[in-house]
Design a protein around this motif. Structure first.
Motif, PDB file in Angstrom:
ATOM      1  N   UNK A  45       0.838  -1.195   0.000  1.00  0.00           N
ATOM      2  CA  UNK A  45       0.000   0.000   0.000  1.00  0.00           C
ATOM      3  C   UNK A  45       0.864   1.231   0.000  1.00  0.00           C
ATOM      4  N   UNK A  46       0.406   2.257  -0.701  1.00  0.00           N
ATOM      5  CA  UNK A  46       1.098   3.520  -0.675  1.00  0.00           C
ATOM      6  C   UNK A  46       0.451   4.463   0.307  1.00  0.00           C
ATOM      7  N   UNK A  47       1.039   5.627   0.436  1.00  0.00           N
ATOM      8  CA  UNK A  47       0.482   6.635   1.318  1.00  0.00           C
ATOM      9  C   UNK A  47      -0.574   7.414   0.555  1.00  0.00           C
ATOM     10  N   UNK A  48      -1.783   7.623   1.168  1.00  0.00           N
ATOM     11  CA  UNK A  48      -2.795   8.380   0.465  1.00  0.00           C
ATOM     12  C   UNK A  48      -2.265   9.728   0.004  1.00  0.00           C
ATOM     13  N   UNK A  49      -2.463  10.009  -1.268  1.00  0.00           N
ATOM     14  CA  UNK A  49      -1.970  11.249  -1.826  1.00  0.00           C
ATOM     15  C   UNK A  49      -0.653  11.098  -2.570  1.00  0.00           C
ATOM     16  N   UNK A  50       0.029   9.956  -2.406  1.00  0.00           N
ATOM     17  CA  UNK A  50       1.293   9.772  -3.104  1.00  0.00           C
ATOM     18  C   UNK A  50       1.042   9.334  -4.538  1.00  0.00           C
ATOM     19  N   UNK A 103      -2.700   6.155   9.291  1.00  0.00           N
ATOM     20  CA  UNK A 103      -3.313   5.903   7.989  1.00  0.00           C
ATOM     21  C   UNK A 103      -4.343   6.971   7.639  1.00  0.00           C
ATOM     22  N   UNK A 104      -5.126   7.378   8.639  1.00  0.00           N
ATOM     23  CA  UNK A 104      -6.148   8.404   8.414  1.00  0.00           C
ATOM     24  C   UNK A 104      -5.636   9.806   8.699  1.00  0.00           C
ATOM     25  N   UNK A 105      -4.368   9.926   9.084  1.00  0.00           N
ATOM     26  CA  UNK A 105      -3.757  11.226   9.370  1.00  0.00           C
ATOM     27  C   UNK A 105      -4.521  11.957  10.469  1.00  0.00           C
ATOM     28  N   UNK A 106      -4.754  11.256  11.548  1.00  0.00           N
ATOM     29  CA  UNK A 106      -5.445  11.809  12.713  1.00  0.00           C
ATOM     30  C   UNK A 106      -4.436  11.955  13.842  1.00  0.00           C
ATOM     31  N   UNK A 151     -12.346   0.996  -0.186  1.00  0.00           N
ATOM     32  CA  UNK A 151     -11.029   0.768   0.381  1.00  0.00           C
ATOM     33  C   UNK A 151     -10.248   2.038   0.644  1.00  0.00           C
ATOM     34  N   UNK A 152     -10.086   2.892  -0.331  1.00  0.00           N
ATOM     35  CA  UNK A 152      -9.120   3.980  -0.183  1.00  0.00           C
ATOM     36  C   UNK A 152      -9.828   5.320  -0.202  1.00  0.00           C
ATOM     37  N   UNK A 153     -10.212   5.871   0.948  1.00  0.00           N
ATOM     38  CA  UNK A 153     -10.857   7.173   0.967  1.00  0.00           C
ATOM     39  C   UNK A 153      -9.896   8.265   0.546  1.00  0.00           C
ATOM     40  N   UNK A 154     -10.427   9.285  -0.110  1.00  0.00           N
ATOM     41  CA  UNK A 154      -9.599  10.419  -0.524  1.00  0.00           C
ATOM     42  C   UNK A 154      -9.453  11.336   0.685  1.00  0.00           C
ATOM     43  N   UNK A 155      -8.369  11.139   1.437  1.00  0.00           N
ATOM     44  CA  UNK A 155      -8.203  11.831   2.695  1.00  0.00           C
ATOM     45  C   UNK A 155      -7.755  13.261   2.465  1.00  0.00           C
ATOM     46  N   UNK A 156      -8.031  14.103   3.474  1.00  0.00           N
ATOM     47  CA  UNK A 156      -7.614  15.495   3.391  1.00  0.00           C
ATOM     48  C   UNK A 156      -6.109  15.578   3.557  1.00  0.00           C
ATOM     49  N   UNK A 157      -5.551  16.688   3.121  1.00  0.00           N
ATOM     50  CA  UNK A 157      -4.101  16.838   3.102  1.00  0.00           C
ATOM     51  C   UNK A 157      -3.547  17.167   4.479  1.00  0.00           C
ATOM     52  N   UNK A 158      -4.347  17.746   5.363  1.00  0.00           N
ATOM     53  CA  UNK A 158      -3.829  18.145   6.645  1.00  0.00           C
ATOM     54  C   UNK A 158      -4.334  17.212   7.743  1.00  0.00           C
ATOM     55  N   UNK A 159      -3.604  17.230   8.873  1.00  0.00           N
ATOM     56  CA  UNK A 159      -3.924  16.337   9.970  1.00  0.00           C
ATOM     57  C   UNK A 159      -5.231  16.759  10.633  1.00  0.00           C
ATOM     58  N   UNK A 160      -6.036  15.762  10.965  1.00  0.00           N
ATOM     59  CA  UNK A 160      -7.247  16.002  11.745  1.00  0.00           C
ATOM     60  C   UNK A 160      -6.869  15.936  13.213  1.00  0.00           C
ATOM     61  N   UNK A 161      -6.900  17.079  13.884  1.00  0.00           N
ATOM     62  CA  UNK A 161      -6.489  17.164  15.281  1.00  0.00           C
ATOM     63  C   UNK A 161      -7.673  16.845  16.190  1.00  0.00           C
ATOM     64  N   UNK A 162      -7.431  15.963  17.138  1.00  0.00           N
ATOM     65  CA  UNK A 162      -8.461  15.558  18.099  1.00  0.00           C
ATOM     66  C   UNK A 162      -8.022  16.027  19.479  1.00  0.00           C
TER      67      UNK A 162
END
Length: 611
Positions: free
Chosen positions: A3-8, A565-568, A61-72
């Protein structure tokens, strides 16, 4: 395939048919558009039916994730109000993540748990807070005299006392105190030449345990335990975030699949109704017997019932998603959610050995169990110290002073001496250090048998040994989970391939059977049966896509990489700084007993460090 990194670039390439390494055959067989020709093995077949399941050709399978981190945030924060009420909410997966991370009520409870743990650290540090005490009292007595030595027939005594003091505990176990007191005494007895008189004293005292109770190990126990508990609470919050994200994933795609199932049921009903219409025309022209209508009508009724059930399942799936997203106002439940997420399929086959290594390294359960083992080891050290006898060094030093009013005679010169100083004179004597006093001593206490302390030590050691076994069991469980997750990905990819082929073959079979029926070579029953086969194949395709999506997320959970993986990211300010937690890094003060204080593997001062 990895698997690659989403956005790569590599990841995006695999998501486009025709890119090097993309599963061309799978895409050509999956991409069947409503009302459009489908390419099957080079032959073009014009599908008149509408296969609703093939809308899910881009698998989950592969959601188009946002480019920035989702801060919790890890600490309590205001819950945003409802964005829509009684309207349509267009929701992609990223927005669903954001809503759940800010509004999910279980996460809010977890945040308050961390805030409570922070407050507990402050509370535990209060054991080293100094205490100030101020007191005032008075008494008066009047009793008949029974002897001429009292200096009055009816002696009267009046005392007025004032005092102030401060005391505290140091991390070494030292009890210290500083006290100042004064007493004003007045009487009608003739034997007191200073009447009234003031007696003042200032005393400094320390009590230092030398064995049991000595050092920062024992006396910082409340802080160490509170910090460890806070660290475990933070790990539990991370697990809660991971579980919530998985719930969002599952409930979102369950809703998508349920609505696709509604479309399948609608298309199946449309096929049955079309067959009923054709049968009615055949009966009119005499090419079919009236009995054939019964089968067609029964098929329509059955599919209508299936459609009702599918719509009910879709409504329930929408409510489950609303619950995960934190919809807590009655008006919000009137909002209709429209899922807008695009999804694409690319087989992901991870390496088993590296996946197991990653899981054992990144799973928060491992870190939580490590913290639990550390605090149990700390308890063992405390229990070892508790077995020691008590040996306390006690010391005090002080000064006193006396002042008052009265007359007396100098015994040498026989000249009268008049005293009229009072309280200021007693304070001057203390300030000039005229009348010092001191006390020094040791106190030894040896429990005979010491069964209670020895029993506690044995209990703590068994608890620590149990935690070691629990860690091994946790490792075993994680390895098993990772192996299952990897196999689920491998089997899921093959299942998707098989389900796509099955659905396409079912569609071709129905097309062929419909042609035979139009030419009088098939029966209503056969057409209805093959229609049902197609509907089941389409539902199986939806379930296969959903299972593969869940398998992918399950793999991320099993290896502890879902947040990456979800950049959270979890925004945790860390454990609070407290003013009284000093001397924790002085090694010689970390004493438990003479036998084992130097060979403990985990530095006690660093247990449960602030993240």
């Amino acid at each position: 395939m990895t698997a690659g990194v989403p956005g790569s670039a590599s990841f995006r390439c695999r998501l486009r048919p025709g890119c090097p390494g993309a599963p061309r055959n799978l895409f050509r067989r999956v991409l069947v558009l409503m009302g459009e020709p489908a390419v099957l093995g080079g032959a073009t077949v014009n599908l008149k039916i509408t296969a609703a399941a093939t809308i899910t050709a881009a698998a989950l399978l592969a959601p188009q994730l946002h480019a920035q981190t989702l801060d919790v945030p890890a600490l309590p924060a205001p819950i945003p109000g409802p964005s829509t009420e009684g309207q349509v909410l267009e929701l992609d997966l990223i927005t669903a993540y954001e809503m759940a991370m800010s509004r999910n009520l279980d996460l809010q409870v977890g945040r308050f748990s961390i805030a409570s743990a922070d407050a507990n650290i402050h509370s535990a540090s209060g054991v080293f807070d100094p205490n100030i005490g101020i007191g005032a009292s008075g008494d008066w007595t009047r009793t008949p005299s029974t002897t001429i030595l009292e200096g009055s027939l009816v002696p009267e005594y009046r005392n007025t006392r004032f005092g102030i003091g401060v005391d505290g505990l140091l991390p070494t176990g030292t009890l210290w105190s500083a006290d100042f007191g004064t007493n004003r005494f007045e009487t009608n007895s003739t034997f007191y030449f200073l009447n009234p008189n003031w007696t003042s004293d200032l005393n400094l005292a320390v009590t230092q345990p030398l064995l049991r109770g000595f050092g920062t190990l024992v006396n910082r126990s409340g802080i160490v335990v509170a910090r460890n508990s806070r660290a475990q609470t933070a790990e539990a919050f991370e697990m809660l975030v991971v579980d919530t994200l998985r719930q969002v994933e599952s409930s979102y795609w369950n809703l998508v699949a349920a609505r696709r199932a509604v479309q399948v049921a609608e298309q199946s009903l449309a096929l049955a109704e079309r067959l009923l219409g054709e049968t009615q025309e055949r009966v009119k022209v005499g090419t079919s017997a009236p009995i054939d209508l019964v089968q067609s009508e029964a098929g329509v009724a059955t599919r209508r019932q299936a459609l009702i059930t599918a719509r009910n399942v879709a409504s329930n799936a929408e409510d489950v998603l609303k619950t995960v997203l934190g919809f807590d106002q009655p008006a919000e439940w009137l909002t209709k959610i429209e899922t807008t997420q695009t999804y694409e399929f690319a087989p992901f086959l991870p390496d088993l050995a590296s996946s197991i290594e990653t899981g054992l390294e990144k799973r928060p359960e491992i870190r939580q169990q490590q913290l639990s083992s550390e605090i149990l080891e700390y308890y063992v050290r405390m229990a070892r110290n508790d077995v020691l006898p008590s040996l306390d060094l006690q010391a005090s030093y002080g000064w006193g002073g006396v002042g008052g009013k009265g007359e007396t005679v100098d015994p040498i010169t026989n000249e009268p001496i008049v005293v009229n100083d009072g309280f200021p004179d007693s304070m001057d004597q203390i300030g000039n250090l005229d009348f010092p006093n001191w006390r020094l001593g040791v106190q030894l206490g040896i429990p005979i048998g010491n069964n209670a302390a020895q029993g506690r030590l044995a209990e703590r050691r068994f608890e620590y040994d149990r935690s070691v076994v629990e860690m091994a069991a946790l490792h075993q469980d994680i390895i098993a989970q990772v192996r299952i997750a990897v196999r689920a990905l491998e089997d899921g990819a093959a299942a998707v391939e098989a389900a796509v082929a099955s659905q396409q073959l079912a569609a071709r079979n129905l097309e062929a059977e419909q042609t035979k029926f139009d030419n009088g070579l098939s029966t209503n029953y056969q057409v209805l049966q093959i229609q049902e086969d197609l509907a089941q194949a389409e539902l199986a395709l939806i379930r296969t896509y959903l299972d593969y999506r869940k398998a992918n997320i399950g793999y991320r959970v099993a290896t502890g990489t879902l947040l990456d993986f979800l950049d959270v990211g979890i925004v945790d300010p860390g454990q609070p700084d407290i003013p009284n937690d000093y001397w924790k890094d002085v090694e010689w003060l970390q004493f438990d007993d003479f036998a084992g204080s130097a060979d403990t593997a985990v530095p006690v001062a660093n247990l449960a460090p602030a993240p």
